[in-house]
Scaffold this active site. Structure first.
Site, PDB file in Angstrom:
ATOM      1  N   LYS A  17       0.832  -1.121   0.094  1.00 47.55           N
ATOM      2  CA  LYS A  17      -0.013   0.121  -0.023  1.00 47.55           C
ATOM      3  C   LYS A  17       0.776   1.364  -0.015  1.00 47.55           C
ATOM      4  CE  LYS A  17      -4.258  -2.050   0.342  1.00 47.55           C
ATOM      5  NZ  LYS A  17      -5.121  -1.875  -0.785  1.00 47.55           N
ATOM      6  N   GLU A  25      -9.740   5.940   3.164  1.00 47.37           N
ATOM      7  CA  GLU A  25     -10.569   4.840   3.639  1.00 47.37           C
ATOM      8  C   GLU A  25      -9.621   3.421   3.860  1.00 47.37           C
ATOM      9  OE1 GLU A  25     -10.121   4.845   0.451  1.00 47.37           O
ATOM     10  OE2 GLU A  25      -9.560   3.044   0.131  1.00 47.37           O
ATOM     11  N   SER A  79       1.560  -9.567  -0.718  1.00 46.47           N
ATOM     12  CA  SER A  79       1.174  -8.381  -0.802  1.00 46.47           C
ATOM     13  C   SER A  79       1.492  -7.832   0.661  1.00 46.47           C
ATOM     14  CB  SER A  79      -0.189  -8.010  -0.890  1.00 46.47           C
ATOM     15  OG  SER A  79      -0.978  -9.071  -0.436  1.00 46.47           O
TER      16      SER A  79
HETATM   17  C1  LIG Z   1      -1.838  -7.023   2.487  1.00 43.86           C
HETATM   18  C2  LIG Z   1      -2.972  -6.895   1.686  1.00 43.86           C
HETATM   19  N1  LIG Z   1      -3.040  -7.416   0.555  1.00 43.86           N
HETATM   20  C3  LIG Z   1      -3.962  -7.073  -0.185  1.00 43.86           C
HETATM   21  C4  LIG Z   1      -4.885  -6.260   0.228  1.00 43.86           C
HETATM   22  C5  LIG Z   1      -6.245  -5.888  -0.904  1.00 43.86           C
HETATM   23  O1  LIG Z   1      -5.984  -4.585  -1.510  1.00 43.86           O
HETATM   24  P1  LIG Z   1      -5.469  -4.489  -3.209  1.00 43.86           P
HETATM   25  O2  LIG Z   1      -6.778  -5.418  -3.857  1.00 43.86           O
HETATM   26  O3  LIG Z   1      -5.863  -3.108  -3.356  1.00 43.86           O
HETATM   27  O4  LIG Z   1      -4.251  -4.772  -3.468  1.00 43.86           O
HETATM   28  C6  LIG Z   1      -4.946  -5.502   1.298  1.00 43.86           C
HETATM   29  C7  LIG Z   1      -6.019  -4.341   1.473  1.00 43.86           C
HETATM   30  O5  LIG Z   1      -5.850  -4.008   2.698  1.00 43.86           O
HETATM   31  C8  LIG Z   1      -3.845  -5.846   2.066  1.00 43.86           C
HETATM   32  O6  LIG Z   1      -3.738  -5.043   3.309  1.00 43.86           O
END
Ligand SMILES: Cc1ncc(COP(=O)(O)O)c(C=O)c1O
Length: 410
Positions: free
Chosen positions: A106, A128, A394
């Site tokens: 993020k 948000e 992620s």
């Molecule tokens: C670690 C992590 N992975 C994935 C996501 C999903 O978000 P996005 O689809 O925007 O990557 C989030 C959302 O808060 C997250 O914290």
């Protein structure tokens, strides 16, 4: 005659290159656009007119790159997961966004957007958040730049992501609870939009995923595209080729997936797997499996696939993972889904939790539950032994410890 001024291409490259990139009008195929209340038009229009120009400024790119390097800690490693690879008989690489400052992908986007907000003369930031990762990343960059910060978060998410709420407060942000609807991400987004309508002049809304009215999905995607840019260079070094056979990422709104897929979108030989949350099962009435259950509709300013009742009311989503608990996907992903460019897979809570624990035990990495959804595809997809499969890890699992503990009775 003087030579024409050469404008550098914006972060992520030039717009509208291939069929899967955004058009000048803000569409990915039939999805996208900007469906906004009149009060927001000046803000969104200002951003639309300026975002590519600002991103093309050499000083912007320089500041962005510098912060990603020295503050975020990029490039994030591309890690060859040896024991996982042996177990599943294929070559698995993990793109370690979990090692970024603040613990997830993020921050790439919030660094970009705070620089954008400053260039646009804004002094107040709103955001948000679902899992709290975007809220923490926003509070972090606001502290870094000395800007006021208000983060909207659903009441349920406040309870299940308590460590991140504490982090945001320590970083100086105000966390405002969203108490309507499912009291999760969708409702927090509604509150943030309401705030923006009331404060259109001094406030920039840092949207945390590849969603919202144009130009947000494209802007967020470009800031996150550093992920696939790095994967290409890192794979070249490790495998002697830039392109993997598969790229895999989980999808809430779709920002880590958009960044992971971006530089492979036009490389049709690279197969794209998008993983969404099936919650307690696709037919359970408690899921967030938009690609299966969704239909075209409008949510948070864009036309996309979203889960809704026959008369167009948004269905409450559910997932054990706060970051995937969203009733739609970003418009780029809706297009990747309906065009067949990406394969969508739905993973249940139980499958994701099992895959998360497996990564802990085989590689010594505790993943965010969102990322565990992407890892779970190895349980139901076969790959060839020489396939190179890159999975976006992620985020890290610190924020999810209590959920892991409850789930496994640890
Ligand atoms: C670690 C992590 N992975 C994935 C996501 C999903 O978000 P996005 O689809 O925007 O990557 C989030 C959302 O808060 C997250 O914290």
């Amino acid at each position: 005659m003087s030579a024409p001024v050469k404008i550098a291409s914006p972060i992520g490259g030039n717009a509208g290159k291939g069929a899967y990139h955004v058009s000048e009008r803000g569409y990915y195929g039939e999805f996208g656009g900007a469906f906004i209340p009149e009060m927001l038009y000046p803000n969104v229009e200002e951003l639309r007119r300026k975002y590519l120009e600002v991103m093309s400024e050499p000083s912007f790119k320089q500041e962005f790159d510098q912060l990603l390097k020295d503050y975020v800690g990029r490039p994030s490693p591309l890690y060859f997961a040896k024991r996982m690879s042996e177990k599943y008989g294929t070559k698995i690489y993990l793109k370690r966004e979990d090692l970024n400052h603040t613990g997830a992908h993020k921050i790439n986007n919030t660094i970009g957007q705070i620089l954008m907000a400053r260039r646009l003369g804004k002094t107040r930031i709103i955001a948000e958040t679902g899992a709290g990762q975007h809220g923490v990343a926003t509070a972090t960059v606001c502290a870094l730049m000395g800007m006021d910060c208000v983060v909207y978060m659903g009441e349920i998410d406040i309870a299940r992501q308590a460590p991140n709420v504490a982090r945001m407060k320590m970083l100086g942000a105000e966390v405002r609870p969203a108490r309507s609807g499912s009291k999760t991400l969708k409702d927090a987004t509604n509150e943030a939009i309401r705030d923006w309508i009331n404060n259109p002049v001094d406030t920039h809304y840092i949207i945390g995923s590849a969603i919202g009215p144009h130009p947000y999905p494209d802007m967020v995607t470009r800031f996150q595209s550093v992920i696939s840019e790095e994967i290409k260079a890192q794979l070249q070094e490790k495998e002697g080729r830039e392109n993997p056979d598969y790229v895999v990422a989980c999808i809430g709104g779709g920002s880590n997936a958009a960044g992971t897929f971006y530089h492979f979108l036009d490389e049709e030989q690279v197969k794209i797997i998008a993983v969404e949350a099936a919650g307690k099962g696709i037919d359970s009435g408690e899921s967030a499996a938009t690609s299966v259950l969704g239909h075209q509709g409008i949510i948070h300013g864009c036309k996309t696939l979203l889960m809704q009742t026959p008369d167009g009311q948004i269905t409450e989503p559910y997932s054990i993972s706060a970051g995937l608990d969203y009733p739609g996907v970003g418009p780029m992903h809706a297009h990747l889904c309906t065009s067949g460019r990406a394969t969508f897979k739905s993973i249940t809570d139980d499958e994701a939790m099992k895959a998360g624990l497996e990564l802990c035990k085989t590689e010594g990495i505790i993943p965010a539950i969102e990322s565990s959804h992407a890892l779970a595809i190895f349980g139901n997809t076969s790959f060839k032994s020489d396939d190179v499969v890159v999975v976006a890890l992620s985020g890290r699992g610190d924020k999810d410890l209590s959920t892991y503990i409850d789930h496994f009775g640890l």
